[in-house]
Design a protein around this motif. Structure first.
Motif, PDB file in Angstrom:
ATOM      1  N   GLY A  12       0.790  -1.223   0.000  1.00  0.00           N
ATOM      2  CA  GLY A  12       0.000   0.000   0.000  1.00  0.00           C
ATOM      3  C   GLY A  12       0.820   1.270   0.000  1.00  0.00           C
ATOM      4  O   GLY A  12       0.280   2.369   0.089  1.00  0.00           O
ATOM      5  N   SER A  13       2.153   1.141  -0.108  1.00  0.00           N
ATOM      6  CA  SER A  13       3.019   2.322  -0.154  1.00  0.00           C
ATOM      7  C   SER A  13       2.961   2.944  -1.545  1.00  0.00           C
ATOM      8  O   SER A  13       3.056   2.241  -2.555  1.00  0.00           O
ATOM      9  N   GLU A  14       2.829   4.254  -1.573  1.00  0.00           N
ATOM     10  CA  GLU A  14       2.754   4.961  -2.849  1.00  0.00           C
ATOM     11  C   GLU A  14       4.135   5.084  -3.471  1.00  0.00           C
ATOM     12  O   GLU A  14       5.126   5.290  -2.781  1.00  0.00           O
ATOM     13  N   HIS A  15       4.206   4.939  -4.799  1.00  0.00           N
ATOM     14  CA  HIS A  15       5.451   5.084  -5.541  1.00  0.00           C
ATOM     15  C   HIS A  15       5.264   6.125  -6.628  1.00  0.00           C
ATOM     16  O   HIS A  15       4.229   6.161  -7.288  1.00  0.00           O
ATOM     17  N   GLY A  16       6.278   6.954  -6.813  1.00  0.00           N
ATOM     18  CA  GLY A  16       6.230   7.976  -7.850  1.00  0.00           C
ATOM     19  C   GLY A  16       6.708   7.444  -9.183  1.00  0.00           C
ATOM     20  O   GLY A  16       7.112   6.296  -9.307  1.00  0.00           O
ATOM     21  N   PHE A  17       6.690   8.297 -10.177  1.00  0.00           N
ATOM     22  CA  PHE A  17       7.049   7.908 -11.539  1.00  0.00           C
ATOM     23  C   PHE A  17       8.293   8.620 -12.047  1.00  0.00           C
ATOM     24  O   PHE A  17       8.470   8.751 -13.246  1.00  0.00           O
ATOM     25  N   LEU A  18       9.179   9.064 -11.181  1.00  0.00           N
ATOM     26  CA  LEU A  18      10.361   9.791 -11.645  1.00  0.00           C
ATOM     27  C   LEU A  18      11.233   8.951 -12.560  1.00  0.00           C
ATOM     28  O   LEU A  18      11.822   9.455 -13.491  1.00  0.00           O
ATOM     29  N   THR A  51       2.584  -6.801  -8.915  1.00  0.00           N
ATOM     30  CA  THR A  51       1.816  -6.605  -7.681  1.00  0.00           C
ATOM     31  C   THR A  51       1.381  -5.158  -7.482  1.00  0.00           C
ATOM     32  O   THR A  51       0.616  -4.870  -6.571  1.00  0.00           O
ATOM     33  N   PHE A  52       1.870  -4.248  -8.320  1.00  0.00           N
ATOM     34  CA  PHE A  52       1.484  -2.843  -8.189  1.00  0.00           C
ATOM     35  C   PHE A  52       0.011  -2.655  -8.551  1.00  0.00           C
ATOM     36  O   PHE A  52      -0.521  -3.315  -9.432  1.00  0.00           O
ATOM     37  N   GLN A  53      -0.615  -1.738  -7.854  1.00  0.00           N
ATOM     38  CA  GLN A  53      -1.989  -1.315  -8.130  1.00  0.00           C
ATOM     39  C   GLN A  53      -1.934   0.144  -8.563  1.00  0.00           C
ATOM     40  O   GLN A  53      -1.075   0.900  -8.102  1.00  0.00           O
ATOM     41  N   TYR A  54      -2.858   0.543  -9.413  1.00  0.00           N
ATOM     42  CA  TYR A  54      -2.876   1.904  -9.941  1.00  0.00           C
ATOM     43  C   TYR A  54      -4.218   2.564  -9.653  1.00  0.00           C
ATOM     44  O   TYR A  54      -5.248   1.905  -9.624  1.00  0.00           O
ATOM     45  N   LYS A  55      -4.156   3.873  -9.439  1.00  0.00           N
ATOM     46  CA  LYS A  55      -5.377   4.613  -9.134  1.00  0.00           C
ATOM     47  C   LYS A  55      -5.377   5.891  -9.957  1.00  0.00           C
ATOM     48  O   LYS A  55      -4.366   6.592 -10.041  1.00  0.00           O
ATOM     49  N   ILE A  56      -6.513   6.186 -10.571  1.00  0.00           N
ATOM     50  CA  ILE A  56      -6.704   7.439 -11.305  1.00  0.00           C
ATOM     51  C   ILE A  56      -7.584   8.327 -10.439  1.00  0.00           C
ATOM     52  O   ILE A  56      -8.696   7.954 -10.078  1.00  0.00           O
ATOM     53  N   ILE A  57      -7.062   9.488 -10.117  1.00  0.00           N
ATOM     54  CA  ILE A  57      -7.755  10.395  -9.207  1.00  0.00           C
ATOM     55  C   ILE A  57      -7.987  11.729  -9.908  1.00  0.00           C
ATOM     56  O   ILE A  57      -7.038  12.331 -10.406  1.00  0.00           O
ATOM     57  N   PRO A  58      -9.236  12.200  -9.953  1.00  0.00           N
ATOM     58  CA  PRO A  58      -9.454  13.555 -10.491  1.00  0.00           C
ATOM     59  C   PRO A  58      -8.657  14.566  -9.672  1.00  0.00           C
ATOM     60  O   PRO A  58      -8.662  14.503  -8.434  1.00  0.00           O
TER      61      PRO A  58
END
Length: 64
Positions: A12-18, A51-58
């Motif tokens: 559940g830890s967030e990862h960036g896209f750098l 195993t990564f999950q993705y979320k699209i947030i307005p």
């Protein structure tokens, strides 16, 4: 409206896209429409752990 894409690992830890070469302020990637965000996820998930999950947030919801 803009949409932000976020990635989370199995803990559940967030990862960036750098490391994608797409560097935007706040370590987030945003798009003008939801279809573009979905296409980005389809393209990027090939190179990230399954195993990564993705979320699209307005973006407006993110600022609250």
């Amino acid at each position: 409206m803009r949409y932000i894409v976020k990635a989370f690992d199995s803990d559940g830890s967030e990862h960036g896209f750098l490391s994608t070469g797409i560097e935007e302020e706040g370590n987030e990637v945003s798009f003008d429409n939801e279809k573009a965000a979905e296409a980005f996820i389809e393209g990027i998930k090939i190179s990230l752990p399954s195993t990564f999950q993705y979320k699209i947030i307005p973006e407006q919801d993110e600022q609250k």
